[in-house]
Design an enzyme around this catalytic site. Structure first.
Site, short mmCIF file in Angstrom:
data_model
loop_
_atom_site.label_atom_id
_atom_site.label_comp_id
_atom_site.label_asym_id
_atom_site.label_seq_id
_atom_site.Cartn_x
_atom_site.Cartn_y
_atom_site.Cartn_z
N TYR A 88 -12.14 67.72 43.53
CA TYR A 88 -12.76 67.42 42.24
C TYR A 88 -11.79 66.80 41.24
CZ TYR A 88 -16.74 70.35 43.66
OH TYR A 88 -17.82 70.89 44.31
N THR A 284 -34.63 66.74 36.76
CA THR A 284 -34.89 66.75 35.32
C THR A 284 -35.90 65.67 34.95
OG1 THR A 284 -33.15 65.13 34.80
CG2 THR A 284 -32.50 67.47 34.89
N LYS A 286 -35.19 62.73 34.29
CA LYS A 286 -34.63 61.84 33.27
C LYS A 286 -34.26 60.47 33.83
CE LYS A 286 -29.92 63.70 33.80
NZ LYS A 286 -28.85 64.46 33.11
#
Length: 392
Positions: A88, A284, A286
């Site tokens: 990460y 979501t 979106k």
């Protein structure tokens, strides 16, 4: 104190078995009923039912923003569980590798280490990822004993701690098929790989040295779970017992776990830690208008990774689940997260956010309990769109 039945996946048999999963309910601001905790698999790790994912820290979020998110989660919502990885932030690249760990280290610096359950991951096999820090520069990542030991020492240094609570194998060393939305298993694709025994020997050494408390897997299959557990059961002095599995699990990615892994994990007492409960943010809704997606959104930053959420049947499935949420007076994210948080398969759900507003909504969705009628509506959509994110 109360029994949280959602933590009992790993418990089989008589009522006496339930004594190990009595969990506390901590009342905190922003959660009407507080945060629940449970024991993870066969370990003595007591983890919050919501886990803070961190893969945006250092890429979509600055170090300061990441620390702010972690402070809010721990201080305002009672969360004690953090998940990171040597890879990460994502998308993984040489210039940002390790920045997430630096953020986690900054957060932990002035806190009592024993108050935090820290999970991280070591990379599985990748012949493209030759830039990860290894003893021999330019080495493809793999789960050899040498690489695992080197990786953990590097992670400990970045994190500024002397032990990891849960070390996970980020993905298998072997070919499995179906990984990250790819086509399912094909015998002709099988190649020689690092044996389970070598990987487990490395993990056992780390446990004996006190650098790691417990071990788990990620992106695994029923074959992997059963093989690893059986090796440990037959030789517990040589091989550690895996206590958890971190796999993609959501309204649109559930068949792979529920059709085979759920049974294996139940009987072998392996706790599920779902990642991507919002399916890359697609749940979501979106991203429905693709012409107006923000530049820093995952849809734009992960063009290959995100394809599986925007092809085939997934967009139709997301729309159907969003319609259920609207009819029930909640946001699509609240519906998807509440469903995942309270599945009987789930130990702790890993969430991620790029803003404080998103983070608050995501955590506070834990207070929502879906009614039977809503769950029935969800199951009707699932029967129609059972596996919508698979690439054609």
């Amino acid at each position: 104190m109360r029994i949280n039945s959602l933590c009992l996946l790993s418990l089989v048999g008589s009522a006496s078995a339930f004594s190990g999963s009595i969990t506390k309910n901590l009342v905190v601001p922003g959660l009407q009923n507080g945060m629940d905790f449970c024991k993870l698999g066969t370990s003595d790790l007591e983890v919050s039912k919501v886990c803070m994912g961190t893969m945006t820290f250092g890429q979509q979020n600055t170090l300061e923003e990441g620390v702010e998110q972690l402070n809010l989660a721990f201080d305002n919502y009672g969360i004690n569980f953090i998940d990171t990885a040597e890879l990460y932030p994502v998308p993984g690249k040489p210039e940002t590798q390790g920045k997430t760990d630096q953020t986690v280290a900054a957060f932990m610096k002035n806190r009592k280490r024993s108050d935090i359950v820290l999970a991280t991951k070591v990379c599985g096999f990748s012949d493209r990822m030759t830039w990860m820090p290894r003893k021999e520069p330019g080495t493809p990542t793999d789960l050899t004993k040498e690489q695992i030991l080197f990786s953990v020492d590097a992670s400990l240094k970045r994190l500024g701690t002397d032990y990891i609570d849960l070390l996970q194998l980020h993905w298998p060393a072997r070919y499995t098929g179906g990984l990250f939305g790819q086509p399912d298993f094909s015998p002709s694709q099988v190649k020689e790989s690092v044996p389970f025994e070598e990987t487990l020997e490395a993990l056992q050494q780390l446990v004996q040295e006190g650098k790691v408390r417990y071990v788990g897997v990620s992106n695994e299959t029923p074959y992997g779970i059963c093989s690893l557990v059986e090796l440990s059961k037959n030789n517990p002095q040589k091989y550690p017992r895996i206590v958890s599995i971190q796999n993609s699990y959501s309204l649109v990615v559930r068949k792979d776990f529920e059709a085979g892994l759920a049974e294996a994990c139940y009987h072998h007492q392996v706790g599920l830690l779902p990642y991507s409960p919002l399916a890359g943010g697609s749940l979501t809704n979106k991203y429905a208008d693709k012409d107006n997606v923000p530049e820093n959104a995952r849809y734009k930053m992960f063009p290959g990774f995100m394809d599986r959420y925007y092809g085939s049947e997934n967009e139709a499935a997301v729309k159907a689940y969003s319609n259920i949420a609207t009819a029930k007076g909640m946001s699509p994210a609240q519906l998807a997260l509440s469903w995942c948080y309270h599945r009987e398969h789930v130990a702790s759900t890993i969430i991620g956010a790029t803003s404080i507003t998103q983070l608050k909504e995501n955590i506070e969705a834990y207070d929502i309990r879906l009614e039977d009628e809503t769950l029935a509506d969800i199951n009707r959509v699932y029967k129609k769109y059972t596996d919508p994110t698979k690439f054609a």
